[in-house]
Motif scaffolding. Structure first.
Motif, PDB file in Angstrom:
ATOM      1  N   LYS A  19     109.588  37.616  34.291  1.00  0.00           N
ATOM      2  CA  LYS A  19     110.342  37.676  33.040  1.00  0.00           C
ATOM      3  C   LYS A  19     110.044  36.468  32.168  1.00  0.00           C
ATOM      4  O   LYS A  19     109.817  35.379  32.682  1.00  0.00           O
ATOM      5  CB  LYS A  19     111.839  37.721  33.338  1.00  0.00           C
ATOM      6  CG  LYS A  19     112.325  39.028  33.944  1.00  0.00           C
ATOM      7  CD  LYS A  19     113.829  38.990  34.138  1.00  0.00           C
ATOM      8  CE  LYS A  19     114.334  40.282  34.754  1.00  0.00           C
ATOM      9  NZ  LYS A  19     115.804  40.227  34.986  1.00  0.00           N
ATOM     10  N   PRO A  20     110.047  36.622  30.842  1.00  0.00           N
ATOM     11  CA  PRO A  20     109.846  35.455  29.969  1.00  0.00           C
ATOM     12  C   PRO A  20     111.023  34.505  30.098  1.00  0.00           C
ATOM     13  O   PRO A  20     112.126  34.898  30.453  1.00  0.00           O
ATOM     14  CB  PRO A  20     109.771  36.070  28.569  1.00  0.00           C
ATOM     15  CG  PRO A  20     110.528  37.357  28.697  1.00  0.00           C
ATOM     16  CD  PRO A  20     110.257  37.855  30.087  1.00  0.00           C
ATOM     17  N   SER A  21     110.780  33.242  29.826  1.00  0.00           N
ATOM     18  CA  SER A  21     111.847  32.260  30.004  1.00  0.00           C
ATOM     19  C   SER A  21     112.129  31.485  28.733  1.00  0.00           C
ATOM     20  O   SER A  21     111.340  31.463  27.800  1.00  0.00           O
ATOM     21  CB  SER A  21     111.488  31.278  31.120  1.00  0.00           C
ATOM     22  OG  SER A  21     110.439  30.435  30.703  1.00  0.00           O
ATOM     23  N   LEU A  22     113.271  30.814  28.754  1.00  0.00           N
ATOM     24  CA  LEU A  22     113.662  29.887  27.691  1.00  0.00           C
ATOM     25  C   LEU A  22     113.891  28.528  28.336  1.00  0.00           C
ATOM     26  O   LEU A  22     114.695  28.406  29.259  1.00  0.00           O
ATOM     27  CB  LEU A  22     114.946  30.376  27.013  1.00  0.00           C
ATOM     28  CG  LEU A  22     115.593  29.406  26.017  1.00  0.00           C
ATOM     29  CD1 LEU A  22     114.702  29.244  24.791  1.00  0.00           C
ATOM     30  CD2 LEU A  22     116.974  29.912  25.600  1.00  0.00           C
ATOM     31  N   LEU A  23     113.185  27.517  27.867  1.00  0.00           N
ATOM     32  CA  LEU A  23     113.335  26.152  28.369  1.00  0.00           C
ATOM     33  C   LEU A  23     113.890  25.297  27.236  1.00  0.00           C
ATOM     34  O   LEU A  23     113.276  25.199  26.173  1.00  0.00           O
ATOM     35  CB  LEU A  23     111.985  25.604  28.839  1.00  0.00           C
ATOM     36  CG  LEU A  23     111.943  24.136  29.270  1.00  0.00           C
ATOM     37  CD1 LEU A  23     112.910  23.880  30.413  1.00  0.00           C
ATOM     38  CD2 LEU A  23     110.530  23.733  29.666  1.00  0.00           C
ATOM     39  N   VAL A  24     115.054  24.700  27.448  1.00  0.00           N
ATOM     40  CA  VAL A  24     115.674  23.852  26.435  1.00  0.00           C
ATOM     41  C   VAL A  24     115.581  22.408  26.910  1.00  0.00           C
ATOM     42  O   VAL A  24     116.167  22.040  27.930  1.00  0.00           O
ATOM     43  CB  VAL A  24     117.139  24.239  26.187  1.00  0.00           C
ATOM     44  CG1 VAL A  24     117.702  23.423  25.028  1.00  0.00           C
ATOM     45  CG2 VAL A  24     117.264  25.730  25.893  1.00  0.00           C
TER      46      VAL A  24
END
Length: 607
Positions: A19-24
Motif C-alpha cells: 500500500k502507498p504510505s504517508l510519511l510526516v
C-alpha cells in the motif's frame, strides 16, 4: 539518531502489502510542529493510508520516493530545530538523484514578528527539494503563531489532502465520507500507581528547590521569584542555557474537571489506545485521575475548532448544539473564543447538555508543554546549582470568570525549599552564550526578566576577574518600571562598582520623570556602541520581541547611519551581517512567546 534502521525504514517507506504510505517528518523544539505532524498522521490513517511520523533527523538520506512526504518544521533565529539540524546539513549537500521524484509538501511554523528569519528553514527545505527533482504537491504553507495558527493550518490541509489522495490513487470520496472519529482511547478503573511519560519524553530529572524568594519590593503590584535548584548529579549547563520545567496544572482547574465529570481524583484508572499521538498519556498502566490531569495535559488553551466541533457533536440539546456550531464562524471564533481565551472546560461547564465522554475529553486535550526559563546563574560560581527568574502570571481571566494563573509560574512560585521539580537543560539554537574570548566587547540588553541570562554572564565575568583575567568592555541596558521593580539591584550595582559592567537603567514609570526605555539610553550612547560593534563586539538582546527588540534594532540602525554616514539599506545589511557572524544574538519572544516556533498556549509566561 541521524538515520533510521533498515527495519523502521521499510515501515516508513511502504507497508509490507504494497500500500502507498504517508510519511510526516517534523522539526520541532517546543512541540508545536510535532503536534501538527501527528495530527496529519492520524488524519491520513482515517483515510486508510498507512502513515507514520518521524523527526527530520531520522530520515537523513532516506526520503522515500514511494507515497507522499509531508514536512512540518519551524525556524529558530534562522536555524533548524535540534531534531532537524542533521537533515538540513544533509539537504544542503545532497546529490541531485537523492531527492528526485519525491512527492512532498512543506508546512512552516513561525512568527512574523521576526521578519528577517521568518520561515527561513521551511523555505530552504522546500526550495532544495524542488531543486533536486522533488515533486511539490502544493505551495508551502505558513502557520504564523502571531495570527490564527489553527485556521491557517486547517486552510492548508483543505488544499493538501486532495493532492495527497490523488498521488496515492485514492478516491476523493474518502474525504466526503470521513466522519469525526469516536474516541480511540479506552479507560478502566484499576488499583495501582505509575509514573508520567512526559518526563521520559524530555529526559527530565528531579532537581531540588533550595531558594525561592521574592525579588519585587512591597507594593510593586507584581511578583518575580528568584528560584535556585540543586541539579541532579551529572547535569551541566552553560551561561545562556534554558531550564525546561514540567509544571503541574493549578488544582482549581483539576477540581473543575473532576466536578464536571463526576470523578474522584484519587481513583486509579488504566488507559489503552491504538493511536500513536497519545504518547504524553500513561497508557497500559495504572494512574490516578488527578495525576493525569495535573501532569499530562494542557487545560488552559483556547478551545480549538476541532474541539468545538466535537462538543457540538456530543450535545443533545438542539439550541445549545447550534450555539456551539455558531462559534465555529470565523468572526465568532476570533472575537468570542480567542479574544476571551475560552477553554474546552469553560464550554463544558456552560453547556451541561454536552455528553462528551471523559475519555474523548482527554484525547482532545494537547500534551502539557514544558516552560522554558533563561538560567540566571553561572556554573563558574557554582556548578551544582542553577537559578531562574520567574515572572508570576496572576490576573483576571479574559473570559471574565475568576483568575488566570500562569501554569508554570504559579506552580514554581508555590514550590517550597526542599521540594523537587522535574526539569532539564536545553541549549538555545541562537548561540546565546558568553564568548569564550575574554577580549570580546559585550552589549547586553535585557529589560525586566530579560536580565536573567546576563546575571549569569556577570557572575562568570566576576570569577574571571578574581582569577586575574583582564575583562573586555561590557554594557548592560536594563529596564524596569521604578525602584520597586528594580530586580537584582544590589547585585547589579555592585558589579558596576567592581568594574564588571557599565550599568544603564531605564525607568518607564518613575514618579515625575518621562518614560524611558532601553532604546532611549542606547541612543544616548550610540557612538560608543557602534564603535564596540565595529571592534568585534557582540550584542545580546533578551526579552520582549514584539516591541522592545524591534525598537532596539531600529535604534542601532539609526545609530549606524549617523556614525558611519550610511544609508538605510546599508544599516540593515550591517545588522544582518552581525547576525550571520553570530555577533548579534537574541533570546526573545513576542508577548509571551519564544522566537520561531511557539506553543499554542498564548498568554503563558516564559521567563
Amino acid at each position: 539518531n541521524t538515520a533510521i534502521d533498515s527495519q523502521r525504514g521499510e515501515i516508513l517507506a511502504v507497508e509490507a502489502d504494497g500500500k502507498p504510505s504517508l510519511l510526516v517528518l517534523y522539526g520541532s523544539n517546543l512541540g508545536t510542529a510535532e503536534g501538527i505532524a501527528r495530527e496529519l498522521v492520524e488524519k491520513g490513517r482515517s483515510y486508510g493510508i498507512p502513515s507514520e511520523a518521524a523527526t527530520l533527523n531520522e530520515c537523513v538520506g532516506r526520503i522515500p520516493r514511494q507515497g507522499v512526504v509531508i514536512i512540518v518544521t519551524a525556524s529558530y533565529n534562522g536555524k533548524p530545530p535540534q531534531n532537524a539540524t542533521a537533515f538540513v546539513d544533509w539537504l544542503k549537500g545532497i546529490e541531485s538523484e537523492e531527492a528526485r521524484d519525491v512527492n512532498y509538501a512543506v508546512l512552516g511554523c513561525g512568527d512574523r514578528s521576526w521578519s528577517g528569519t521568518y520561515q527561513s528553514i521551511p523555505r530552504l527545505i522546500d526550495e532544495r527539494l524542488e531543486e533536486w527533482g522533488g515533486k511539490r504537491l502544493l505551495s508551502r504553507g505558513e502557520a504564523d503563531a502571531g495570527g490564527d495558527m489553527e485556521k491557517q493550518v486547517e486552510t492548508w490541509q483543505h488544499m493538501l489532502w486532495p493532492q495527497v489522495l490523488s498521488v496515492l490513487g485514492i478516491s476523493e470520496e474518502a474525504i466526503k465520507s470521513s466522519k469525526p472519529s469516536a474516541s480511540r482511547l479506552q479507560m478502566e478503573f484499576v488499583r495501582e500507581k505509575t509514573d508520567m511519560p512526559l518526563a521520559r519524553t524530555y529526559d527530565a530529572s528531579y532537581a531540588t528547590v533550595v531558594v525561592n524568594k521574592e525579588l519585587q519590593a512591597l507594593g510593586s503590584g507584581r511578583s518575580t521569584r528568584h528560584i535556585e535548584v540543586l541539579l541532579p548529579e551529572g547535569m551541566n549547563y552553560r551561561e545562556g542555557d534554558h531550564l525546561g520545567v514540567l509544571p503541574s496544572n493549578p488544582k482549581q482547574n483539576v477540581d473543575r474537571i473532576l466536578s464536571r465529570f463526576g470523578l474522584r481524583g484519587d481513583t486509579p484508572i488504566q488507559l489503552t489506545s491504538d493511536v500513536s499521538h497519545l504518547t504524553h498519556l500513561p497508557l497500559n498502566r495504572p494512574v490516578k485521575i488527578h495525576e493525569l490531569l495535573a501532569y499530562c495535559v494542557e487545560l488552559q488553551t483556547p478551545v480549538s475548532r476541532t474541539q468545538l466541533q466535537e462538543l457540538a457533536n456530543h450535545t443533545i440539546c438542539p439550541p445549545h448544539k447550534r450555539e456551539l456550531e455558531g462559534m465555529l464562524n470565523e468572526n465568532s471564533y476570533r472575537d468570542d473564543i480567542l479574544a476571551n481565551r475560552i477553554t474546552m472546560l469553560d464550554l463544558l461547564e456552560r453547556y451541561e447538555a454536552c455528553e462528551l465522554p471523559f475519555e474523548r475529553f482527554l484525547e482532545l486535550l494537547p500534551p502539557l508543554k514544558p516552560r522554558y526559563y533563561s538560567i540566571s546563574s553561572s556554573p563558574s560560581l557554582n556548578s551544582e546549582q542553577a537559578s531562574i527568574t520567574v515572572s508570576v502570571v496572576r490576573e483576571p481571566a479574559w473570559s471574565g470568570k475568576g483568575e488566570y494563573l500562569g501554569v508554570a509560574s504559579s506552580y514554581l512560585a508555590g514550590c517550597s525549599s526542599g521540594e523537587d521539580i522535574l526539569m532539564f537543560v536545553r541549549t538555545p539554537e541562537s548561540e546565546f552564550h558568553l564568548s569564550e574570548e575574554v577580549d570580546v566587547p559585550m552589549i547586553m540588553v535585557g529589560p525586566g526578566t530579560g536580565v536573567a541570562p546576563f546575571r549569569g554572564f556577570l557572575q562568570a565575568r566576576a570569577v574571571m576577574k578574581q582569577r586575574g583575567l583582564s575583562l573586555s568592555e561590557a554594557h548592560l541596558f536594563f529596564g524596569c518600571r521604578n525602584d520597586s521593580d528594580f530586580i537584582y539591584r544590589q547585585e547589579l550595582e555592585q558589579y558596576e562598582r567592581e568594574g564588571i559592567v557599565k550599568l544603564h537603567t531605564a525607568f518607564s514609570r518613575a514618579d515625575g520623570k518621562p518614560k524611558t526605555y532601553v532604546q532611549h539610553l542606547m541612543k544616548e550612547n550610540s557612538e560608543q556602541l557602534i564603535h564596540m560593534l565595529m571592534s568585534k563586539g557582540k550584542l545580546y538582546v533578551c526579552g520582549d520581541g514584539s516591541q522592545m527588540a524591534p525598537a532596539v534594532e531600529e535604534t542601532l540602525q539609526q545609530a549606524y547611519q549617523k556614525v558611519q554616514g550610511a544609508t538605510v539599506q546599508q544599516a540593515k545589511d550591517w545588522l544582518i551581517q552581525l547576525q550571520a557572524e553570530g555577533r548579534y544574538v537574541q533570546d526573545v519572544w513576542a508577548g509571551n512567546k519564544r522566537t520561531g516556533e511557539t506553543p499554542k498556549t498564548v498568554h503563558e509566561e516564559v521567563h
